[in-house]
Write a protein that holds these residues in place. Structure first.
Motif, short mmCIF file in Angstrom:
data_model
loop_
_atom_site.label_atom_id
_atom_site.label_comp_id
_atom_site.label_asym_id
_atom_site.label_seq_id
_atom_site.Cartn_x
_atom_site.Cartn_y
_atom_site.Cartn_z
N LYS A 277 0.80 -1.22 0.00
CA LYS A 277 0.00 0.00 0.00
C LYS A 277 0.84 1.29 0.00
CE LYS A 277 -2.64 2.00 3.67
NZ LYS A 277 -3.48 1.97 4.79
N ASP A 278 1.86 1.35 0.89
CA ASP A 278 2.64 2.60 1.01
C ASP A 278 3.50 2.84 -0.23
OD1 ASP A 278 1.46 3.02 3.39
OD2 ASP A 278 3.06 2.06 4.55
N VAL A 279 4.09 1.74 -0.74
CA VAL A 279 4.93 1.88 -1.94
C VAL A 279 4.06 2.33 -3.12
CG1 VAL A 279 6.49 0.65 -3.53
CG2 VAL A 279 6.40 0.01 -1.11
N PHE A 280 2.91 1.73 -3.21
CA PHE A 280 2.00 2.07 -4.32
C PHE A 280 1.57 3.55 -4.21
CE2 PHE A 280 -2.37 1.18 -6.42
CZ PHE A 280 -1.86 1.49 -7.68
N LEU A 281 1.29 3.98 -2.98
CA LEU A 281 0.90 5.37 -2.76
C LEU A 281 2.03 6.31 -3.21
CD1 LEU A 281 -1.17 7.39 -1.61
CD2 LEU A 281 -0.09 7.13 0.62
N HIS A 282 3.26 5.92 -2.89
CA HIS A 282 4.41 6.74 -3.28
C HIS A 282 4.50 6.83 -4.81
CE1 HIS A 282 8.37 8.50 -3.39
NE2 HIS A 282 8.75 7.53 -4.21
N ILE A 283 4.31 5.68 -5.45
CA ILE A 283 4.42 5.65 -6.93
C ILE A 283 3.38 6.56 -7.58
CG2 ILE A 283 4.02 4.16 -8.98
CD1 ILE A 283 5.36 1.90 -7.35
N ILE A 284 2.17 6.51 -7.08
CA ILE A 284 1.13 7.28 -7.78
C ILE A 284 1.13 8.76 -7.41
CG2 ILE A 284 -0.37 5.25 -8.09
CD1 ILE A 284 -2.21 6.48 -5.95
N THR A 285 1.79 9.11 -6.29
CA THR A 285 1.77 10.53 -5.91
C THR A 285 3.07 11.24 -6.24
OG1 THR A 285 2.37 9.82 -3.68
CG2 THR A 285 0.06 10.36 -4.06
N SER A 286 4.13 10.45 -6.46
CA SER A 286 5.43 11.07 -6.73
C SER A 286 5.49 11.56 -8.18
CB SER A 286 6.51 10.04 -6.47
OG SER A 286 7.71 10.49 -7.02
N LYS A 287 6.13 12.72 -8.36
CA LYS A 287 6.24 13.26 -9.73
C LYS A 287 7.36 12.57 -10.49
CE LYS A 287 3.93 17.59 -9.82
NZ LYS A 287 3.99 19.03 -9.99
N ASN A 288 8.44 12.26 -9.78
CA ASN A 288 9.57 11.62 -10.45
C ASN A 288 9.47 10.11 -10.29
OD1 ASN A 288 10.73 14.14 -11.11
ND2 ASN A 288 11.37 14.30 -8.97
N THR A 289 8.64 9.55 -11.10
CA THR A 289 8.43 8.11 -11.00
C THR A 289 8.33 7.52 -12.40
OG1 THR A 289 6.83 6.45 -10.33
CG2 THR A 289 5.95 8.59 -10.78
N GLN A 290 8.63 6.23 -12.48
CA GLN A 290 8.46 5.57 -13.78
C GLN A 290 7.01 5.11 -13.94
OE1 GLN A 290 11.23 2.44 -14.50
NE2 GLN A 290 12.97 3.84 -14.59
N ASN A 291 6.27 5.27 -12.86
CA ASN A 291 4.84 4.94 -12.88
C ASN A 291 4.56 3.46 -13.19
OD1 ASN A 291 2.17 5.71 -12.48
ND2 ASN A 291 1.83 5.97 -14.69
N ILE A 292 5.46 2.62 -12.69
CA ILE A 292 5.23 1.18 -12.89
C ILE A 292 4.41 0.65 -11.72
CG2 ILE A 292 6.33 -1.10 -13.04
CD1 ILE A 292 8.72 0.31 -14.38
N TRP A 293 3.27 0.05 -12.05
CA TRP A 293 2.41 -0.53 -11.01
C TRP A 293 2.80 -2.00 -10.86
CZ3 TRP A 293 -3.38 1.39 -11.70
CH2 TRP A 293 -3.41 2.79 -11.61
N ALA A 294 3.45 -2.29 -9.74
CA ALA A 294 3.89 -3.67 -9.54
C ALA A 294 3.52 -4.14 -8.14
CB ALA A 294 5.39 -3.76 -9.75
N ILE A 295 2.49 -4.94 -8.07
CA ILE A 295 2.13 -5.58 -6.81
C ILE A 295 2.05 -7.07 -7.09
CG2 ILE A 295 0.32 -5.87 -5.06
CD1 ILE A 295 -0.34 -2.94 -5.30
N GLU A 296 2.66 -7.85 -6.24
CA GLU A 296 2.74 -9.29 -6.48
C GLU A 296 1.33 -9.89 -6.65
OE1 GLU A 296 5.17 -11.24 -3.61
OE2 GLU A 296 4.75 -13.20 -4.51
#
Lengths: 424, 397
Positions: A277-296
């Motif tokens: 959850k926290d990693v995913f939140l960081h990915i979707i809210t961060s501007k400098n991201t590769q925007n890869i959605w990866a959850i096992e």
């Protein structure tokens, strides 16, 4: 005196005494009117009135069971041939009716019976009868403050999340009304929108409900074993979805669990999501991201199921045919609903916030026009089961067939209108 | 006096613009007969014939361009002549072909116009468009380390957007898949031009609906002008010559039956739309390709069916038809067709679809649940009738 004759006289008296409460809608003389009388279940259409006084007079004279007017404007609204009426555009109508969506309390107050084999049940019927496969049911649906609150919240979300910000519609263009039974409708009076075809209206219905979204077009894609998700910066549904996901991730884990369970994800996948959850939140809210959605455990299809679930939470469950149809009639404001005796109550968006149709403290907004605490009527119940009804702060029922009851006027009118009781 | 929203050159280029009515108010106020007479007097007959026949020829052959297409004052007159001819022909298939071709030509021309000219054209059409000197960002695409900002100079009010885009029924143009804020849809220039193409297509197709008698009267009046009658007859002759080539339902299925004889209403409906050069929605296209593959219709014939569509692109179609074949997609079942709103059983009150059939093998009444089942049953019934007919014939002889 038959129940219908009694109710008709009651309605006639109401319309005589409350003439001034019947408002004049915009372009009044260009609209088609339709009445359903008390003696037969047919709609008498193709009526038109030049003056409001004529309508008021007719209502007082006939006291019809239901009164409707068109969202459409016609050159000759009373012409019998639809093609000869001279179509002049149609207001956009959005109907939200509890009948069309699931509420948990329906299990307690709604019943159905199969018209073919007689099988009965509670809540909403399946698409087909479990016993005989027939798809025609007799439904007995009851008004309930919880259902009506859900419908109201849908209207509030519809206005604040869609109509005002996305479609740029002015609050003054919204004509909101409590239907007098199980829902609300909004009529949008906007000159430009009147020109929309059925196809165009279907597009609006899809936008409001979130149907037929293509996540790929919104930016979701799989590439080289990676999944690139949606972005909040993208105006439109992408933004709505990402806002919702962000809220979900910032909220308690139980909310995530609840949603994923509803979407039939396995326990392992639910745990996996919660752990990320926290990693995913960081990915979707961060501007400098590769925007890869990866959850096992979440493949392309898994994410699509998740996104569909989120979209369903955001979308509004509207009665689509009403919005798409350009010749539809809707209940006329200020008139009475023949299944409850409640008034079709017009409301502003602000008034809607605090509106409680079954126990409204403001007299000018109260749809229960036959309120009579001290006027009791004696009735005999003729339907199998009547659930508990809470109205004006008082609880009535449950009742069963054969019960002789004495209830206040407004409750009696409702039970008679619903044809579940007879006069004694 | 009305103020012109656009330059006169633009009107010669795009005679469907509303400002044409202002500049050419004299000819537009004329009756068709007077207009045609004047046209044949003012301009060389050969040139009018050549240019009009070239347009119809290209449309009949499903071409996507018109050779030596000229943009001059005569272009305006020819556009009006074209509209008169279409209403006299009163044939949807011809009208759709001309509308498709003409709108494609205009799409190509509009695509190379400057942003500002596009804005001027939209204004002339009274479209509620906003033009931004500095492009605005409305989407971001992030994939790996690439971050791409999608910008535009245009937004269009959603009502105008829907009035043009909704009938195109294309997923990319669905409102729900586009960026909408404050009533404005953010739109790229190429997509705006595509909407203008749709406007042109509808404009060419729009014609006053006349009953048989009025149409015949108009025809007779115009046919009194020999030059017009000759032009009309020549085009009709070309059309009839081409018609065989353009008949998409000519192929046989099975041994003795034409597809049209045994096709279920859903398939007939889509084929009819295609034959009239009407647009097919995405799901209709998929349904058609998958089903025709299942019927083992040759690829070139499938492509030919699609060749009449407004947005036909031979290479793309060939690729997609081949792709579907290689992927071995199965045709839609009736339930799927119902959910996609493609089932036409109710619309055409088809008895086999609605009532089902009696299965001898299973000894029971069965429902049709697949278009292929429908075709097998229909083929069986027809072959039985045929045998019976032959037997009766033999008896009589």
């Amino acid at each position: 005196m038959s129940e219908n004759a009694y109710l008709q006289r009651l309605f006639q008296r109401y319309y005589s005494e409350k003439r001034e409460d019947i408002p004049k809608v915009n372009s009044f003389e260009k609209r088609e009117f339709g009445f359903i009388p008390w003696n037969k279940q047919i709609m008498i259409r193709h009526l038109a009135f030049r003056e409001l006084g004529d309508l008021r007079e007719k209502l007082a004279l006939e006291g019809p069971r239901h009164v409707y007017s068109s969202g459409t404007l016609y050159e000759e609204p009373d012409h019998l041939d639809m093609n000869q009426k001279g179509y002049n555009g149609c207001d956009l109508i959005i109907d939200i009716d509890v009948d069309h969506f699931f509420t948990p309390c329906k299990e307690h107050h709604d019943t159905w019976s199969c018209k073919e084999c007689g099988l009965t049940g509670k809540g909403m019927p399946d698409k087909k009868c479990k016993k005989c496969g027939n798809n025609k049911f007799k439904n007995v649906a009851w008004v309930c403050d919880k259902c009506l609150e859900i419908a109201k919240q849908s209207i509030v979300r519809l206005a604040h999340d869609f109509l005002l910000p996305d479609f740029g519609i002015q609050e003054s263009e919204l004509n909101i009304a409590f239907s007098g039974h199980r829902g609300y409708h909004i009529k949008i009076e906007n000159e430009k929108m009147r020109s929309l075809s059925s196809d165009g209206r279907r597009e609006i219905a899809d936008y409001l409900s979130g149907n037929n979204i293509s996540y790929e077009i919104l930016g979701f894609k799989s590439k080289s074993n990676n999944i690139y998700g949606l972005r909040r910066e993208n105006i439109g549904w992408s933004q709505k979805i990402m806002d919702k996901i962000e809220d979900l991730l910032k909220g308690p884990s139980s909310d995530i669990e609840h949603l994923l369970e509803k979407l039939n994800f396995s326990k392992n996948k639910i745990e996996s999501f919660k752990n990320s959850k926290d990693v995913f939140l960081h990915i979707i809210t961060s501007k400098n991201t590769q925007n890869i959605w990866a959850i096992e455990g979440y493949s392309h299809n898994g994410w699509i199921t998740f996104l569909n679930g989120i979209a369903k939470e955001i979308g509004i469950e509207i009665d689509e045919p009403v919005t798409i149809d350009i010749h539809r009639l809707i209940r006329y404001p200020g008139t009475l609903h023949g299944k409850t005796g409640f008034k079709v109550q017009e409301l502003t968006l602000k008034e809607l916030d605090f509106f409680t149709p079954l126990d409204e403290p403001k007299k000018n907004l109260d749809p229960i026009v036959f309120y009579g605490k001290n006027v009791n009527l004696k009735l005999k119940i003729i339907d199998n089961v009547i659930p508990t009804i809470k109205i004006k702060g008082e609880t009535f029922g449950p009742y069963k067939e054969g019960d002789i009851i004495e209830v206040p006027n407004h409750v009696a009118v409702m039970l008679l209108s619903k044809e579940v009781a007879t006069l004694l | 006096m009305q103020v012109l929203a656009v330059q006169i050159e633009l009107i010669n280029h795009y005679p469907w613009l509303p400002s044409t009515k202002v500049i050419y108010s004299d000819i537009l106020s004329e009756k068709p007969r007077e207009f045609i007479k004047r046209l044949f007097l003012d301009y060389p007959l050969d040139e009018i014939y050549e240019r009009v026949i070239r347009i119809f020829g290209a449309a009949f052959e499903n071409k996507e361009e018109i050779l030596n297409y000229k943009i001059d004052e005569l272009n305006v007159y020819l556009y009006l002549l074209l509209k008169i001819l279409l209403s006299i022909f009163n044939d949807n298939a011809i009208a759709n072909r001309i509308a498709n071709l003409y709108s494609k030509i205009n799409y190509n021309e509009l695509s190379i116009e400057s942003d500002f000219v596009i804005y001027e054209i939209c204004r002339d059409l009274e479209l509620d468009i906003l033009y931004y000197e500095n492009p605005i960002t409305y989407r971001i695409i992030i994939a790996k380390n690439q971050r791409e900002e999608i910008k535009t100079k245009f937004t269009i009010h959603f009502t105008d957007y829907l009035n043009l885009a909704a009938s195109m029924r294309d997923d990319f143009r669905k409102l729900v898949n586009n960026s909408l804020k404050n009533g404005e849809v953010f739109i790229q220039k190429r997509d705006l031009v595509r909407l203008l193409q749709e406007y042109v297509r509808k404009k060419v197709l729009s014609r006053q609906k006349l009953d048989k008698n009025s149409l015949e009267k108009s025809r007779q009046k115009l046919f009194k002008i020999d030059e017009f009658k000759q032009l009309h007859d020549r085009i009709l002759l070309d059309w009839e010559k081409m018609r065989d080539d353009h008949e998409p339902l000519e192929f046989q299925w099975g041994e003795d039956f034409e597809l049209t004889e045994i096709a279920p209403p859903c398939l007939k409906h889509v084929l009819h739309k295609a034959s009239e050069s009407q647009n097919l929605i995405h799901n209709e296209r998929l349904f058609l390709v998958f089903l025709l593959h299942a019927l083992k219709i040759p690829i070139e014939k499938i492509v030919k069916i699609f060749s009449t569509l407004p947005d036909f692109d031979r290479d793309k179609t060939l690729y997609q038809v081949n792709f579907a074949l290689n992927k071995k997609y199965t045709p839609h079942k009736c339930d799927t067709l119902k959910s996609l709103n493609l089932c036409m059983a109710e619309k055409y009150k088809d008895e086999l679809c609605l009532k089902g059939y009696y299965s001898i093998a299973k000894d029971e009444e069965r429902k049709v649940n697949h278009p292929l089942t429908y075709m097998y049953v229909k083929q069986y019934r027809l072959s039985k009738t045929k045998i019976q007919d032959e037997m009766n014939k033999g008896k009589n002889e």
